[in-house]
Design an enzyme around this catalytic site. Structure first.
Site, PDB file in Angstrom:
ATOM      1  N   THR A 153      10.130  -9.509  86.481  1.00 26.03           N
ATOM      2  CA  THR A 153      11.030  -8.521  86.760  1.00 26.03           C
ATOM      3  C   THR A 153      11.215  -7.639  85.450  1.00 26.03           C
ATOM      4  OG1 THR A 153      12.901 -10.241  86.544  1.00 26.03           O
ATOM      5  CG2 THR A 153      12.254  -9.672  88.669  1.00 26.03           C
TER       6      THR A 153
ATOM      7  N   GLU B  97       4.590   8.802  97.387  1.00 23.20           N
ATOM      8  CA  GLU B  97       3.754   7.697  97.920  1.00 23.20           C
ATOM      9  C   GLU B  97       2.256   7.846  97.505  1.00 23.20           C
ATOM     10  OE1 GLU B  97       3.632   7.493 102.121  1.00 23.20           O
ATOM     11  OE2 GLU B  97       5.959   6.898 102.128  1.00 23.20           O
TER      12      GLU B  97
ATOM     13  N   ARG C 144      16.630  -2.736  87.354  1.00 25.47           N
ATOM     14  CA  ARG C 144      16.369  -3.736  88.334  1.00 25.47           C
ATOM     15  C   ARG C 144      14.788  -3.427  89.227  1.00 25.47           C
ATOM     16  NH1 ARG C 144      19.143  -7.755  90.089  1.00 25.47           N
ATOM     17  NH2 ARG C 144      20.711  -7.098  88.346  1.00 25.47           N
TER      18      ARG C 144
ATOM     19  N   ASP D 299       4.764 -16.213  87.254  1.00 22.99           N
ATOM     20  CA  ASP D 299       5.760 -15.375  87.669  1.00 22.99           C
ATOM     21  C   ASP D 299       6.564 -15.408  86.262  1.00 22.99           C
ATOM     22  OD1 ASP D 299       8.180 -14.439  88.126  1.00 22.99           O
ATOM     23  OD2 ASP D 299       8.277 -15.179  90.075  1.00 22.99           O
TER      24      ASP D 299
ATOM     25  N   LYS E 272      15.767  -8.700  83.427  1.00 27.40           N
ATOM     26  CA  LYS E 272      16.485  -9.705  82.933  1.00 27.40           C
ATOM     27  C   LYS E 272      16.195  -9.627  81.342  1.00 27.40           C
ATOM     28  CE  LYS E 272      15.783 -12.410  87.035  1.00 27.40           C
ATOM     29  NZ  LYS E 272      14.696 -12.229  87.817  1.00 27.40           N
TER      30      LYS E 272
ATOM     31  N   TYR F 261       9.852  11.752  96.815  1.00 27.82           N
ATOM     32  CA  TYR F 261       8.833  10.829  97.387  1.00 27.82           C
ATOM     33  C   TYR F 261       7.804  10.767  96.605  1.00 27.82           C
ATOM     34  CZ  TYR F 261      10.414   8.567 101.737  1.00 27.82           C
ATOM     35  OH  TYR F 261      10.879   7.337 102.365  1.00 27.82           O
TER      36      TYR F 261
HETATM   37  N1  DSN Z   1      18.209 -14.556  91.245  1.00 36.15           N
HETATM   38  C1  DSN Z   1      17.174 -14.545  90.087  1.00 36.15           C
HETATM   39  C2  DSN Z   1      17.875 -15.364  88.989  1.00 36.15           C
HETATM   40  O1  DSN Z   1      19.019 -15.580  88.863  1.00 36.15           O
HETATM   41  O2  DSN Z   1      17.194 -16.025  88.137  1.00 36.15           O
HETATM   42  C3  DSN Z   1      15.895 -14.968  90.280  1.00 36.15           C
HETATM   43  O3  DSN Z   1      15.311 -13.937  91.381  1.00 36.15           O
END
Ligand code: DSN
Length: 428
Positions: A224, A54, A233, A198, A227, A52
């Site tokens: 994110t 925080e 993730r 984003d 990707k 933890y």
């Molecule tokens: N679910 C993601 C995607 O496949 O683009 C976006 O959050």
């Protein structure tokens, strides 16, 4: 290998072996997926899941955070270097939570946000009617032009003037072209709005200077890490220093408790990998691969939304083949090619059917496929769609995708080691 898991929970072990095998023997073309390095896997599966922490480095509510602090500081410093960002928060558990943290840092319930509609390429958390954003905020949406299927910045400007949003969101999940962040910044300035980019999908090309940079133009940037960035993730927020305090307190204690330190450490490792010159080469190849795949699909008579791609993904209109997106996804599943069904702009079909599929190249590029293999894949995709009723043809295509998967292993040797351990139990 995985001995403790195998002993303690055979059902989860079996499912995990199934997933290891699936990731090896299938061709992964979901635009938002990738394969992390063994180094990232090591740290995400480490004892840091026990901790933890925080708070933030040097300001924790728990003792024993000295090593968690090392990991989080490195993740922040490396992300700052990668994106040349003034302030970075690496704690968001996901892209949606990164977005939520930005919204709650600068908006009050009822304020207006302007984002791209999901069915035109946007994201759920940019104001979809079934997302929390719609219950909390007043939503205005922009889409793409019906003819060109491109974002029409004049139309965005018109809507912004009419609806006076407090925050404009620029960014997409299935938009195959470059995004002009500077033009969005002009709209935001002109209408007195804040601007959030984003970059969940295009963080990798941006980090490699292969896509226009949002950092100089936006108040907030969310991403994110799993990707094109090829990390674990999770989510990420970057902002100008003047917003640092409000972003940090919006993430914690605003919307999250303790950070997932094992994932934060995995982010640090992946940012280090992304700072290597080889990462830029990888990003270049992703883009070349998408272009090569798109060319074959077009030669075979499939229409691509916007007529092509500048980035890592393609949106394919299937109406000329009389197939829905979900039908095509299932057909391609049978030959070991994984994609997702995706609406096209102005789609006459609902999301669960949809008229298109989205195809992306980040994962297979990680496995080493180049343009030659992508062209071959393009032909296999078209052949599978055109001969879905022909069992023999389908089996032959599956043989070819298996051969391709075999030549480009994900985690070399892993299936052999599992097979030796479980000799006879699995049919590899
Ligand atoms: N679910 C993601 C995607 O496949 O683009 C976006 O959050």
């Amino acid at each position: 290998m995985l001995n403790a898991l195998r002993r303690v929970d055979r059902k989860i072990y079996d499912a995990l072996v199934g997933e290891v095998r699936r990731e090896q023997v299938d061709i992964e073309l979901i635009a938002s997926e990738n394969y992390v390095s063994q180094a990232v896997l090591d740290v995400v599966g480490s004892v840091w899941t026990n901790k933890y922490a925080e708070g933030y480095p040097g300001r924790r509510y728990y003792g024993g955070c000295e090593f968690a602090d090392v990991a989080e500081k490195l993740a922040i410093e490396r992300a700052q270097e990668l994106f040349k960002a003034e302030h970075v928060n690496v704690q968001p558990h996901s892209g949606s939570q990164a977005n939520m943290a930005v919204y709650f840092s600068c908006l009050k319930p009822g304020d207006t946000i302007l984002g791209m509609a999901l069915d035109h390429g946007g994201h759920l958390s940019h104001g979809h009617p079934k997302n929390f954003t719609s219950s909390v905020f007043d939503i205005a949406r922009y889409g793409v032009d019906k003819e060109t299927e491109l974002i029409d910045i004049a139309e965005v400007h018109r809507i912004a003037k009419e609806r006076k949003p407090k925050l404009i969101i620029v960014g997409a999940s299935s938009y195959p072209r470059k995004i002009d962040f500077e033009a969005f910044a002009q709209v935001a300035r002109d209408t007195g709005a804040l601007l959030m980019a984003d970059i969940a999908h295009i963080a990798g090309p941006i980090a490699s200077q292969l896509h226009p940079d949002p950092v100089p133009h936006c108040d907030f940037i969310t991403a994110t890490t799993h990707k094109t960035l090829r990390g674990p993730r999770g989510g990420l927020i970057m902002c100008k220093e003047k917003y640092a305090k409000s972003i940090d307190s919006s993430v914690f204690p605003g919307i999250q408790g303790g950070p997932l330190i094992h994932v934060v450490a995995g982010k640090a490792v992946s940012f280090e990998e992304a700072l290597e010159p080889s990462f830029r080469k990888y990003q270049e190849q992703i883009i070349k691969n998408a272009a090569a795949l798109g060319e074959v699909l077009q030669e075979q008579g499939l229409r691509l939304v916007t007529g092509g791609t500048d980035n890592h993904l393609l949106v394919v209109d299937l109406r000329s083949r009389n197939l829905t997106g979900i039908q095509a996804t299932r057909i391609l599943d049978r030959v070991g090619i994984t994609v997702n069904n995706n609406q096209i702009p102005f789609d006459p079909l609902p999301p669960m059917k949809s008229s298109g599929i989205r195809i992306g190249t980040p994962a297979m590029t990680t496995r080493g496929l180049g343009e030659k293999e992508m062209r071959r894949l393009g032909h296999l995709i078209v052949s599978a769609l055109d001969h879905a009723d022909n069992e023999m043809r389908t089996r032959q295509i599956r043989e070819q995708t298996l051969d391709l998967a075999d030549r480009f292993p994900v985690y070399p040797g892993i299936l052999r080691r599992l097979y030796e351990q479980d000799r006879g139990a699995y049919d590899f």
